[in-house]
Design an enzyme around this catalytic site. Structure first.
Site, PDB file in Angstrom:
ATOM      1  N   GLY A 169       0.817  -1.229  -0.055  1.00 37.29           N
ATOM      2  CA  GLY A 169      -0.065  -0.039  -0.088  1.00 37.29           C
ATOM      3  C   GLY A 169       0.858   1.107   0.134  1.00 37.29           C
TER       4      GLY A 169
ATOM      5  N   SER B  58       7.822   4.009  -1.060  1.00 36.83           N
ATOM      6  CA  SER B  58       6.960   4.497   0.022  1.00 36.83           C
ATOM      7  C   SER B  58       7.693   5.430   1.048  1.00 36.83           C
ATOM      8  CB  SER B  58       6.101   3.387   0.646  1.00 36.83           C
ATOM      9  OG  SER B  58       5.225   2.709  -0.360  1.00 36.83           O
TER      10      SER B  58
ATOM     11  N   GLN C  56      14.712  -9.080  -3.308  1.00 38.59           N
ATOM     12  CA  GLN C  56      13.245  -9.887  -3.193  1.00 38.59           C
ATOM     13  C   GLN C  56      12.827 -10.281  -4.525  1.00 38.59           C
ATOM     14  OE1 GLN C  56       9.760  -7.822  -1.009  1.00 38.59           O
ATOM     15  NE2 GLN C  56       9.451  -7.315  -3.086  1.00 38.59           N
TER      16      GLN C  56
ATOM     17  N   LYS D  47      13.216  -2.347  -7.822  1.00 39.62           N
ATOM     18  CA  LYS D  47      14.095  -1.747  -6.823  1.00 39.62           C
ATOM     19  C   LYS D  47      14.402  -2.785  -5.694  1.00 39.62           C
ATOM     20  CE  LYS D  47      11.914   0.986  -4.068  1.00 39.62           C
ATOM     21  NZ  LYS D  47      12.207   0.380  -2.635  1.00 39.62           N
TER      22      LYS D  47
ATOM     23  N   HIS E 245       4.231   2.017  -8.196  1.00 38.54           N
ATOM     24  CA  HIS E 245       3.171   0.853  -8.069  1.00 38.54           C
ATOM     25  C   HIS E 245       2.479   0.822  -9.156  1.00 38.54           C
ATOM     26  CE1 HIS E 245       4.018   1.342  -3.660  1.00 38.54           C
ATOM     27  NE2 HIS E 245       3.991   0.130  -3.893  1.00 38.54           N
TER      28      HIS E 245
ATOM     29  N   HIS F 265       2.413   4.792  -5.033  1.00 34.18           N
ATOM     30  CA  HIS F 265       2.927   5.734  -5.861  1.00 34.18           C
ATOM     31  C   HIS F 265       2.906   5.318  -7.177  1.00 34.18           C
ATOM     32  CE1 HIS F 265       6.349   3.615  -5.426  1.00 34.18           C
ATOM     33  NE2 HIS F 265       6.391   3.718  -3.825  1.00 34.18           N
ATOM     34  N   ASP F 266       3.345   6.299  -8.203  1.00 37.05           N
ATOM     35  CA  ASP F 266       3.703   5.934  -9.603  1.00 37.05           C
ATOM     36  C   ASP F 266       4.398   4.620  -9.870  1.00 37.05           C
ATOM     37  OD1 ASP F 266       2.498   6.704 -12.066  1.00 37.05           O
ATOM     38  OD2 ASP F 266       4.600   7.027 -12.726  1.00 37.05           O
TER      39      ASP F 266
HETATM   40  O1  PAF Z   1       7.538  -5.298  -1.966  1.00 31.58           O
HETATM   41  C1  PAF Z   1       6.667  -5.409  -1.068  1.00 31.58           C
HETATM   42  O2  PAF Z   1       5.687  -4.347  -1.054  1.00 31.58           O
HETATM   43  C2  PAF Z   1       6.435  -6.632  -0.169  1.00 31.58           C
HETATM   44  O3  PAF Z   1       7.888  -6.939   0.154  1.00 31.58           O
HETATM   45  C3  PAF Z   1       5.701  -7.598  -0.692  1.00 31.58           C
HETATM   46  C4  PAF Z   1       6.037  -8.270  -1.889  1.00 31.58           C
HETATM   47  C5  PAF Z   1       4.013  -6.969  -0.932  1.00 31.58           C
HETATM   48  C6  PAF Z   1       5.446  -8.720   0.329  1.00 31.58           C
HETATM   49  O4  PAF Z   1       4.987  -8.381   1.675  1.00 31.58           O
END
Ligand code: PAF
Length: 283
Positions: free
Chosen positions: A31, A188, A155, A151, A37, A34-35
């Site tokens: 959540g 964020s 992950q 970014k 996302h 922003h742009d």
């Molecule tokens: O990148 C994120 O916003 C979080 O790490 C994710 C992938 C939604 C998991 O909570």
């Protein structure tokens, strides 16, 4: 756009889409959209028919010393942005819906070899939290495709490895980093910066561009380039976490013949921990 707060509600809605043979593209988020996302949502539209986003501030990926309560929650504004950008379903559960028995008794997913280095070393347990919640979200949504921002390069690699290791039938796409005009990667966490810090923040991207030039010149070792970059960032007000040149594929220290590299940086500026990266392919 339909917002579902429970697993049952979302499963029922997506069952109807699957019966129509509609492909499902998933964009998981925490959540405060922003742009950056929205660039994921725009990409999702190119990849399939039905777009599902999730908003869940996942307690399992925050350390005990990290203030999850401080994480910005802006559901009403996020819903407007998602609707305007063509998202079809939003899954916005509370913590009890995702972890009915609490996060501590939750089965954990740990992607080996990659979860405890770099950001995983600075934030112990973080990637267990990420891979566990993403597995749960994947099982709930059962998407054909899932989109993540680049970014969070580590992950993205953790998720790619997880999907491969668990033989999941989900295509993972890493979308390019969305940047402000001055180069700062959209995040964020930029909201934590004071106006003065915000003017300094783009130096983190400049440090990557500079390191890329140095790597191409081949005059200094990777350690020298990294140390020099960290010192420069410290001089202008950052506190160091790491600055590393790694193999793009494995995120391990590169062999001397490695051609595909990634430069990764994490540094604190005031209350914000900023991360960024830049891929480089050598001739
Ligand atoms: O990148 C994120 O916003 C979080 O790490 C994710 C992938 C939604 C998991 O909570």
């Amino acid at each position: 756009m339909k917002t579902c707060h429970t697993v049952k509600e979302l499963r029922a809605a997506l069952k109807v889409e699957r019966l129509k043979d509609n492909s499902i593209v998933f964009v998981p988020t925490m959540g405060n959209l922003h742009d950056g996302h929205m660039s994921l949502i725009r990409r999702a539209k190119k990849e399939g028919k039905v777009i599902v986003a999730s908003i869940f501030v996942n307690p399992m990926q925050f350390g005990d010393n990290e203030d999850i309560e401080r994480y910005p929650r802006t559901l009403a504004e996020d819903q407007v942005l998602l609707l305007e950008n063509g998202c079809h379903y939003l899954f916005a559960p509370d913590a009890l819906e995702v972890y009915p028995d609490g996060k501590r008794s939750q089965t954990q997913i740990e992607v080996s070899g990659i979860s405890n280095i770099l950001c995983g070393a600075s934030r112990p347990g973080h990637f267990i939290g990420v891979s566990t919640v993403v597995t749960k979200l994947f099982n709930i949504v059962q998407p054909d495709v899932a989109i993540f921002g680049s970014k969070d390069f580590q992950q993205l690699k953790v998720i790619e490895n997880m999907v491969r290791d668990l033989s999941s039938n989900i295509k993972i796409i890493g979308e390019d980093i969305a940047r402000a005009e001055d180069g700062l990667a959209l995040s964020s966490r930029n909201g934590y910066l004071t106006p003065a810090e915000r003017t300094i923040a783009p130096s983190i991207f400049e440090s990557l561009l500079n390191a890329k030039e140095q790597i191409q010149l081949k005059e200094k070792t990777f350690e020298e380039i990294s140390e020099q970059a960290q010192k420069k960032l410290e001089e202008i007000g950052f506190t160091r976490d790491y600055f590393e040149i790694r193999s793009q594929h494995s995120l391990q220290k590169p062999t001397k013949d490695e051609k595909n590299l990634v430069i990764l940086v994490a540094a604190y500026l005031g209350k914000a921990r900023l991360i960024d990266n830049l891929c480089i392919t050598l001739n």
